[in-house]
Design an enzyme around this catalytic site. Structure first.
Site, short mmCIF file in Angstrom:
data_model
loop_
_atom_site.label_atom_id
_atom_site.label_comp_id
_atom_site.label_asym_id
_atom_site.label_seq_id
_atom_site.Cartn_x
_atom_site.Cartn_y
_atom_site.Cartn_z
N SER A 261 0.83 -1.20 0.00
CA SER A 261 0.00 0.00 0.00
C SER A 261 0.86 1.24 0.00
O SER A 261 2.00 1.23 0.48
CB SER A 261 -0.90 0.02 1.24
OG SER A 261 -0.12 0.29 2.40
N ASP A 262 0.33 2.32 -0.57
CA ASP A 262 0.92 3.62 -0.30
C ASP A 262 0.73 3.89 1.19
O ASP A 262 -0.10 3.26 1.86
CB ASP A 262 0.25 4.71 -1.16
CG ASP A 262 1.14 5.93 -1.35
OD1 ASP A 262 2.10 6.10 -0.57
OD2 ASP A 262 0.88 6.71 -2.28
N TRP A 263 1.48 4.84 1.70
CA TRP A 263 1.51 5.07 3.15
C TRP A 263 0.16 5.63 3.62
O TRP A 263 -0.18 6.77 3.36
CB TRP A 263 2.65 6.02 3.49
CG TRP A 263 3.95 5.32 3.76
CD1 TRP A 263 4.78 5.56 4.82
CD2 TRP A 263 4.59 4.28 3.01
NE1 TRP A 263 5.88 4.73 4.78
CE2 TRP A 263 5.78 3.93 3.67
CE3 TRP A 263 4.25 3.59 1.84
CZ2 TRP A 263 6.64 2.93 3.21
CZ3 TRP A 263 5.11 2.60 1.38
CH2 TRP A 263 6.28 2.28 2.05
N GLY A 264 -0.60 4.78 4.30
CA GLY A 264 -1.92 5.16 4.76
C GLY A 264 -3.03 4.90 3.76
O GLY A 264 -4.18 5.30 3.99
#
Length: 737
Positions: A261-264
């Site tokens: 995932s992208d961060w968050g």
């Protein structure tokens, strides 16, 4: 498959050797999967689940170690232009948008090799790049990180980036998957439930032919990881989107690496894991990891899927030989070598000459002795070199954009400094005003009779960043006013445009005293020396635009949406395809850029590939043991396009022949589509036969009914051109299927 290359480039009139051979052991996917399965079989269920979620570390992201198996974990770090996230002693390489403007596959690769060497030198396992999203919106804050508006050009950049970095034993992460073409509303908070991202809504043909294309090229190259994005696609979050993750990426493209995932960007844990997410980053939010252990125990997810996640996480590690002599993590280690030499060459290679009336450029140090320099964009930041602070009124030259793609430079040489050194060496006279608010001094300098009749250089810029989209397409700090003020009094005004992406140039581009324009882009910390070499003809500019520059902002046909839905109603008619469809004349066409010399084209030949020439053509592209063999059928060469190009001018230079393809009506395609290019370097008077290859995929369209790539029946038109402008078509031919 091991191989070695030594590449040479000429800089400062001396030969600089750049080592580009692979570093370390690489394996095939099948070999790596066997080792990953063997590793996973030794883990407890808890250890397996722990690996699916990031843990705290000095690295941007970190995967848990398993000390009893001598596995020390993974360090994940941005960015696609060098080792980012504020790490010191890293080369800030030219931006993605700038290297793409070189249209030179060899330079795509060399830059990636050097980036990979620095990641490896610091013991970093994952490079969180490249950004391969398409420049759909001119205002998008992250366009500077990517490779432009065309999927074919972006795909070629992606392919060579993967090869260059992974040949150094570092895992590449293609991002942001998928349709992440704006920053506005990438995260918003509904009244209930987790945060959401805007929804990119598009049809299947548009998905395949535009936005999936560079990711498919990344997978074909053998990319180890793909990062899912903040936005939704057709109403479902990217990191829990079963259609895009399991069906398109892991199914249709047969991707065998991991999805992080992208961060968050992970909004829910279990559903994301079931839909294809393998690693939640940066973790520490309770969505995966231990939560999946509980989910296995209550039957919500199978241990088989957990095993699949771990195998996908570990496979790139074994694929690139990170289990053998990979350096320990040391983010402070100086791995820069002499990469500044390459970076200077890359800076020059991506600069674009847009206007040159009466051969204003290049300057001669023997006859052009007097210069007036204007604009804060010519000088250095008041507050240091790290990054611009006063965003509204930038007070210095730009070397890159902002956000997670930013790399902290160890130094930066601004144009004014480089020009003053040049003045010292060649006895030139320079005056300069870099305070753009001080029009009293600007006008006084224009009245200075000692500088009357000299050259005036005006530097302007425009900046953008992750987290916000641009508000308009005009130069910062009222750059148009500065240009017009100078041009009104100086008969030979040269404008240098230091911009992240598209700008509106209409306020001054037709001014009769603006006799030269160079698009310097984002040339990295060697910007100053690079622009001096171009201005004085030490390097003949040969870069080309990777987007269209419109006369009216509305002419682009797309824009940032301020709602929670971004509807891709333009379909496949994006950028030059849109301008062609609606017969709109831009200011500068996609692919445009001129030179200090001239070229001619002749002798077009179109041939179908046969058994005799198949193997040699197939090997034109770099290959590695980790290429995705399952995808290679669509990349088989089917036609060759050969022609002769000649440098008919008086100086050495380069041209970029661009192959545009017109499809039969059945395909429902735009009037022409980029399907090939090569940057050709020629000495004055030299000629060369160029052969471009059309692959099966290049002559196919996405058939929505049959759900597959299909070659249309009928006549195809081949154009060899120097831009997307029909007036720049040099040769035309046809073939039938």
């Amino acid at each position: 498959m091991m191989y070695a290359y030594i590449a040479f480039i000429i800089i400062f009139t001396k030969l600089v050797s750049i080592q580009t051979e692979p570093n370390g052991v690489t394996r095939t996917w099948d070999e790596a999967i066997v080792l990953a399965k063997r590793f996973a079989a030794q883990l407890t269920l808890e250890e397996k689940c722990n690996m699916t979620e990031g843990v705290a570390s000095d690295c941007t992201g970190f995967v848990s170690p398993v000390s009893r198996l001598n596995f020390s974990g993974f360090c994940l770090q941005g960015s696609q232009s060098g080792v980012g996230d504020s790490v010191q002693f890293s080369t800030a390489f030219v931006a993605g948008i700038h290297i793409s403007a070189s249209w030179d596959r060899d330079l795509f690769y060399r830059r990636a090799v050097a980036i990979g060497q620095e990641f490896r030198g610091k013991g970093i396992h994952y490079d969180l790049g490249p950004m391969v999203n398409i420049d759909r919106n001119a205002l998008h804050g992250r366009n500077w990180e990517g490779f432009g508006s065309d999927p074919y050009l972006s795909g070629e950049n992606a392919y060579y980036y993967v090869q260059g970095v992974q040949n150094q034993g570092v895992v590449v992460t293609a991002k942001h998957y998928i349709c992440n073409e704006q920053e506005s509303n990438r995260t918003y908070y509904p009244k209930t439930g987790p945060s959401q991202g805007y929804s990119a809504n598009l049809d299947d043909k548009t998905m395949h032919e535009i936005y999936l294309w560079p990711f498919a090229e990344s997978v074909a190259a053998g990319v180890g990881s793909v990062m899912c994005s903040y936005n939704q696609i057709n109403g479902t979050q990217a990191c829990q989107n079963r259609e895009t993750l399991n069906e398109l990426l892991k199914g249709e493209l047969q991707f065998q690496g991991n999805v992080m995932s992208d961060w968050g960007a992970t909004k829910v844990g279990l559903e994301s894991a079931l839909s294809g997410l393998d690693m939640n980053m940066p973790g520490q939010d309770g969505l995966m990891g231990y939560a999946l252990l509980l989910a296995v125990k209550n039957g919500s997810i199978t241990e088989e899927r957990i095993n699949d996640m771990v195998i996908r996480i570990m496979t790139p590690y074994f694929l690139l030989g990170q289990d053998q002599d990979f350096p320990p993590i040391n983010l402070d280690y100086d791995a820069m070598k002499d990469h500044y030499l390459l970076n200077r060459h890359l800076g020059m290679a991506g600069m674009i000459l847009l206007k040159n009336i009466n051969n204003t450029l290049p300057f001669s140090v023997n006859t052009d002795k007097i210069y007036s320099i204007y604009g804060s964009a010519a000088s250095r930041y008041i507050d240091g070199i790290d990054r611009p602070i006063n965003i509204v009124g930038l007070d210095g030259a730009l070397y890159q954009g902002g956000g997670s793609g930013y790399v902290r430079p160890t130094y930066a040489i601004d144009p004014l400094t480089a020009l003053l050194i040049h003045a010292r060496d060649f006895h030139l006279q320079i005056q300069y005003i870099v305070d753009q608010d001080d029009y009293v001094s600007i006008n006084r300098s224009l009245d200075n009779r000692k500088f009357s009749g000299g050259k005036c250089l005006v530097f302007i810029n425009a900046w953008s960043s992750e987290g916000r989209d641009r508000h308009n397409l005009f130069a910062y700090h009222d750059g148009d006013k500065l240009i017009n003020t100078v041009a009104a009094r100086c008969a030979s005004t040269i404008v240098i445009v230091n911009s992240v992406a598209q700008l509106n140039l209409e306020g001054w581009i037709e001014h009769p005293n603006v006799t030269g324009v160079i698009w310097s882009g984002l040339s990295g910390p060697e910007y100053g020396p690079a622009i001096v070499d171009v201005l004085y003809g030490e390097y003949n500019p040969g870069g080309k635009l990777v987007f269209t520059i419109a006369k009216n902002d509305s002419d682009y046909g797309t824009n940032i949406t301020n709602t929670y839905n971004s509807n891709y109603t333009e379909g496949v008619f994006l950028d030059y395809r849109h301008f062609d469809k609606y017969n709109i004349t831009p200011r500068f066409y996609f692919g445009y850029g001129i030179s200090y010399t001239n070229f001619s084209f002749s002798e077009l030949t179109i041939s179908k590939v046969n058994q005799q020439n198949h193997i040699s053509l197939y090997r034109q592209r770099r290959s590695a043991s980790y290429n995705n063999k399952d995808l290679l059928g669509m990349y088989e060469p089917v036609y060759t396009i050969s022609f002769t190009i000649s440098n008919i001018g008086n100086v050495d230079g380069s041209e970029v022949p661009q192959l545009y393809l017109g499809f039969p009506e059945e395909a429902a395609e735009p009037p022409k589509i980029l399907r090939g290019f090569e940057r050709v370097y020629l000495a004055a008077g030299e000629s060369k036969i160029v052969t471009l290859v059309l692959r099966q995929r290049d002559i196919s369209y996405w058939n929505n009914i049959d759900q597959k790539w299909t070659a249309a029946s009928g006549e195809y038109t081949v154009w060899i051109a120097t831009s997307a402008n029909n007036a720049d078509i040099k040769l035309e031919g046809f073939f039938h299927i």
